[in-house]
Design a protein around this motif. Structure first.
Motif, PDB file in Angstrom:
ATOM      1  N   THR A 218       0.830  -1.201   0.000  1.00 51.05           N
ATOM      2  CA  THR A 218       0.000   0.000   0.000  1.00 51.05           C
ATOM      3  C   THR A 218       0.869   1.257   0.000  1.00 51.05           C
ATOM      4  O   THR A 218       0.611   2.207  -0.744  1.00 51.05           O
ATOM      5  CB  THR A 218      -0.946  -0.003   1.215  1.00 51.05           C
ATOM      6  N   GLN A 219       1.904   1.271   0.815  1.00 49.76           N
ATOM      7  CA  GLN A 219       2.814   2.419   0.857  1.00 49.76           C
ATOM      8  C   GLN A 219       3.543   2.597  -0.469  1.00 49.76           C
ATOM      9  O   GLN A 219       3.665   3.720  -0.964  1.00 49.76           O
ATOM     10  CB  GLN A 219       3.834   2.246   1.983  1.00 49.76           C
ATOM     11  N   ALA A 220       4.012   1.512  -1.049  1.00 51.32           N
ATOM     12  CA  ALA A 220       4.733   1.592  -2.318  1.00 51.32           C
ATOM     13  C   ALA A 220       3.820   2.085  -3.444  1.00 51.32           C
ATOM     14  O   ALA A 220       4.242   2.874  -4.295  1.00 51.32           O
ATOM     15  CB  ALA A 220       5.325   0.230  -2.669  1.00 51.32           C
ATOM     16  N   LEU A 221       2.572   1.622  -3.451  1.00 50.81           N
ATOM     17  CA  LEU A 221       1.609   2.101  -4.457  1.00 50.81           C
ATOM     18  C   LEU A 221       1.329   3.592  -4.280  1.00 50.81           C
ATOM     19  O   LEU A 221       1.258   4.337  -5.257  1.00 50.81           O
ATOM     20  CB  LEU A 221       0.306   1.310  -4.367  1.00 50.81           C
ATOM     21  N   ALA A 222       1.200   4.030  -3.037  1.00 50.37           N
ATOM     22  CA  ALA A 222       0.938   5.449  -2.767  1.00 50.37           C
ATOM     23  C   ALA A 222       2.098   6.323  -3.228  1.00 50.37           C
ATOM     24  O   ALA A 222       1.884   7.453  -3.678  1.00 50.37           O
ATOM     25  CB  ALA A 222       0.666   5.657  -1.287  1.00 50.37           C
ATOM     26  N   GLU A 223       3.315   5.808  -3.153  1.00 48.54           N
ATOM     27  CA  GLU A 223       4.489   6.581  -3.572  1.00 48.54           C
ATOM     28  C   GLU A 223       4.486   6.883  -5.066  1.00 48.54           C
ATOM     29  O   GLU A 223       4.993   7.912  -5.482  1.00 48.54           O
ATOM     30  CB  GLU A 223       5.770   5.823  -3.219  1.00 48.54           C
ATOM     31  N   VAL A 224       3.939   5.986  -5.875  1.00 43.36           N
ATOM     32  CA  VAL A 224       4.002   6.190  -7.330  1.00 43.36           C
ATOM     33  C   VAL A 224       2.671   6.601  -7.955  1.00 43.36           C
ATOM     34  O   VAL A 224       2.635   6.936  -9.130  1.00 43.36           O
ATOM     35  CB  VAL A 224       4.542   4.929  -8.057  1.00 43.36           C
ATOM     36  N   THR A 225       1.599   6.586  -7.177  1.00 42.64           N
ATOM     37  CA  THR A 225       0.283   6.929  -7.721  1.00 42.64           C
ATOM     38  C   THR A 225       0.090   8.442  -7.732  1.00 42.64           C
ATOM     39  O   THR A 225       0.318   9.112  -6.735  1.00 42.64           O
ATOM     40  CB  THR A 225      -0.832   6.263  -6.899  1.00 42.64           C
ATOM     41  N   ASP A 226      -0.346   8.954  -8.862  1.00 42.41           N
ATOM     42  CA  ASP A 226      -0.654  10.373  -9.007  1.00 42.41           C
ATOM     43  C   ASP A 226      -2.151  10.542  -8.749  1.00 42.41           C
ATOM     44  O   ASP A 226      -2.972  10.217  -9.611  1.00 42.41           O
ATOM     45  CB  ASP A 226      -0.279  10.833 -10.412  1.00 42.41           C
ATOM     46  N   GLU A 227      -2.505  11.036  -7.576  1.00 40.89           N
ATOM     47  CA  GLU A 227      -3.915  11.127  -7.193  1.00 40.89           C
ATOM     48  C   GLU A 227      -4.699  12.067  -8.096  1.00 40.89           C
ATOM     49  O   GLU A 227      -5.859  11.810  -8.415  1.00 40.89           O
ATOM     50  CB  GLU A 227      -4.039  11.533  -5.728  1.00 40.89           C
ATOM     51  N   ALA A 228      -4.079  13.159  -8.500  1.00 46.22           N
ATOM     52  CA  ALA A 228      -4.769  14.105  -9.386  1.00 46.22           C
ATOM     53  C   ALA A 228      -5.116  13.438 -10.719  1.00 46.22           C
ATOM     54  O   ALA A 228      -6.206  13.639 -11.260  1.00 46.22           O
ATOM     55  CB  ALA A 228      -3.903  15.341  -9.611  1.00 46.22           C
ATOM     56  N   GLU A 229      -4.197  12.627 -11.224  1.00 52.81           N
ATOM     57  CA  GLU A 229      -4.450  11.904 -12.475  1.00 52.81           C
ATOM     58  C   GLU A 229      -5.597  10.918 -12.287  1.00 52.81           C
ATOM     59  O   GLU A 229      -6.478  10.804 -13.148  1.00 52.81           O
ATOM     60  CB  GLU A 229      -3.189  11.179 -12.915  1.00 52.81           C
ATOM     61  N   CYS A 230      -5.625  10.200 -11.152  1.00 52.17           N
ATOM     62  CA  CYS A 230      -6.696   9.234 -10.877  1.00 52.17           C
ATOM     63  C   CYS A 230      -8.047   9.932 -10.780  1.00 52.17           C
ATOM     64  O   CYS A 230      -9.041   9.461 -11.337  1.00 52.17           O
ATOM     65  CB  CYS A 230      -6.414   8.467  -9.596  1.00 52.17           C
ATOM     66  N   GLU A 231      -8.080  11.066 -10.091  1.00 52.13           N
ATOM     67  CA  GLU A 231      -9.334  11.817  -9.963  1.00 52.13           C
ATOM     68  C   GLU A 231      -9.814  12.326 -11.312  1.00 52.13           C
ATOM     69  O   GLU A 231     -11.015  12.302 -11.603  1.00 52.13           O
ATOM     70  CB  GLU A 231      -9.147  12.968  -8.981  1.00 52.13           C
ATOM     71  N   ALA A 232      -8.889  12.777 -12.154  1.00 52.20           N
ATOM     72  CA  ALA A 232      -9.261  13.246 -13.501  1.00 52.20           C
ATOM     73  C   ALA A 232      -9.814  12.101 -14.342  1.00 52.20           C
ATOM     74  O   ALA A 232     -10.788  12.278 -15.081  1.00 52.20           O
ATOM     75  CB  ALA A 232      -8.052  13.882 -14.180  1.00 52.20           C
ATOM     76  N   LEU A 233      -9.216  10.923 -14.227  1.00 48.66           N
ATOM     77  CA  LEU A 233      -9.698   9.758 -14.979  1.00 48.66           C
ATOM     78  C   LEU A 233     -11.102   9.348 -14.527  1.00 48.66           C
ATOM     79  O   LEU A 233     -11.969   9.037 -15.355  1.00 48.66           O
ATOM     80  CB  LEU A 233      -8.734   8.582 -14.822  1.00 48.66           C
ATOM     81  N   VAL A 234     -11.344   9.368 -13.218  1.00 47.04           N
ATOM     82  CA  VAL A 234     -12.671   9.010 -12.708  1.00 47.04           C
ATOM     83  C   VAL A 234     -13.697  10.053 -13.158  1.00 47.04           C
ATOM     84  O   VAL A 234     -14.803   9.704 -13.580  1.00 47.04           O
ATOM     85  CB  VAL A 234     -12.651   8.865 -11.166  1.00 47.04           C
ATOM     86  N   ALA A 235     -13.332  11.335 -13.101  1.00 49.59           N
ATOM     87  CA  ALA A 235     -14.248  12.398 -13.539  1.00 49.59           C
ATOM     88  C   ALA A 235     -14.593  12.245 -15.019  1.00 49.59           C
ATOM     89  O   ALA A 235     -15.747  12.430 -15.422  1.00 49.59           O
ATOM     90  CB  ALA A 235     -13.632  13.767 -13.274  1.00 49.59           C
ATOM     91  N   ARG A 236     -13.603  11.880 -15.828  1.00 48.73           N
ATOM     92  CA  ARG A 236     -13.846  11.678 -17.257  1.00 48.73           C
ATOM     93  C   ARG A 236     -14.799  10.512 -17.491  1.00 48.73           C
ATOM     94  O   ARG A 236     -15.715  10.590 -18.319  1.00 48.73           O
ATOM     95  CB  ARG A 236     -12.521  11.445 -17.977  1.00 48.73           C
ATOM     96  N   GLU A 237     -14.617   9.425 -16.740  1.00 48.89           N
ATOM     97  CA  GLU A 237     -15.504   8.267 -16.883  1.00 48.89           C
ATOM     98  C   GLU A 237     -16.914   8.574 -16.366  1.00 48.89           C
ATOM     99  O   GLU A 237     -17.899   8.089 -16.924  1.00 48.89           O
ATOM    100  CB  GLU A 237     -14.920   7.052 -16.164  1.00 48.89           C
ATOM    101  N   LYS A 238     -17.005   9.373 -15.312  1.00 52.66           N
ATOM    102  CA  LYS A 238     -18.330   9.761 -14.807  1.00 52.66           C
ATOM    103  C   LYS A 238     -19.084  10.568 -15.861  1.00 52.66           C
ATOM    104  O   LYS A 238     -20.295  10.388 -16.038  1.00 52.66           O
ATOM    105  CB  LYS A 238     -18.181  10.586 -13.519  1.00 52.66           C
ATOM    106  N   ALA A 239     -18.368  11.437 -16.574  1.00 55.82           N
ATOM    107  CA  ALA A 239     -19.007  12.233 -17.634  1.00 55.82           C
ATOM    108  C   ALA A 239     -19.418  11.345 -18.801  1.00 55.82           C
ATOM    109  O   ALA A 239     -20.445  11.585 -19.447  1.00 55.82           O
ATOM    110  CB  ALA A 239     -18.049  13.329 -18.104  1.00 55.82           C
ATOM    111  N   ARG A 240     -18.664  10.320 -19.073  1.00 56.59           N
ATOM    112  CA  ARG A 240     -18.929   9.428 -20.202  1.00 56.59           C
ATOM    113  C   ARG A 240     -20.009   8.397 -19.885  1.00 56.59           C
ATOM    114  O   ARG A 240     -20.766   7.993 -20.772  1.00 56.59           O
ATOM    115  CB  ARG A 240     -17.618   8.716 -20.577  1.00 56.59           C
ATOM    116  N   LEU A 241     -20.064   7.952 -18.619  1.00 53.36           N
ATOM    117  CA  LEU A 241     -20.981   6.879 -18.226  1.00 53.36           C
ATOM    118  C   LEU A 241     -21.898   7.338 -17.087  1.00 53.36           C
ATOM    119  O   LEU A 241     -21.528   7.261 -15.916  1.00 53.36           O
ATOM    120  CB  LEU A 241     -20.192   5.648 -17.775  1.00 53.36           C
ATOM    121  N   PRO A 242     -23.092   7.806 -17.407  1.00 55.13           N
ATOM    122  CA  PRO A 242     -23.996   8.312 -16.369  1.00 55.13           C
ATOM    123  C   PRO A 242     -24.351   7.265 -15.305  1.00 55.13           C
ATOM    124  O   PRO A 242     -24.505   7.613 -14.129  1.00 55.13           O
ATOM    125  CB  PRO A 242     -25.244   8.747 -17.139  1.00 55.13           C
TER     126      PRO A 242
END
Length: 104
Positions: free
Chosen positions: A70-94
């Motif tokens: 979990t710590q190692a994943l958190a070190e390399v995960t870009d949270e802003a990128e993940c949030e942008a991807l989820v927002a894009r999918e929410k707009a695409r899939l109601p």
């Protein structure tokens, strides 16, 4: 040269001779390299190999590496990128957006 107190670092000299001058990973392709920032993380690669190759035994619980992973994943995960991807999918899939909204 009796007064010369400089110590020669033979380990460093040996490594430079055997491995050549250090090169950044994006320029050097004879080592493990992928386009995945997760697999390029030495810590995550080690944890993945450790988990994939270990035997189940009584000395180490099955959840032993969960916290480290979990710590190692958190070190390399870009949270802003993940949030942008989820927002894009929410707009695409109601339906997906409604499902997520119902959960929060």
């Amino acid at each position: 040269m009796a007064g010369d107190m400089t110590k020669v670092d033979y380990d460093k000299l040996d490594a430079e001779y055997m491995e050549g001058k250090p090169k950044s990973l994006d320029q050097f392709g004879s080592v493990i390299m992928t386009s995945s920032k997760y697999l390029n993380s030495a810590r995550l690669r080690d944890l993945y190999a450790q988990e994939g190759l270990r035997k189940n035994g009584k000395d180490v619980p099955q959840t032993y590496f969960v916290h480290q992973t979990t710590q190692a994943l958190a070190e390399v995960t870009d949270e802003a990128e993940c949030e942008a991807l989820v927002a894009r999918e929410k707009a695409r899939l109601p339906d997906f957006a409604a499902w997520l909204d119902a959960r929060s």
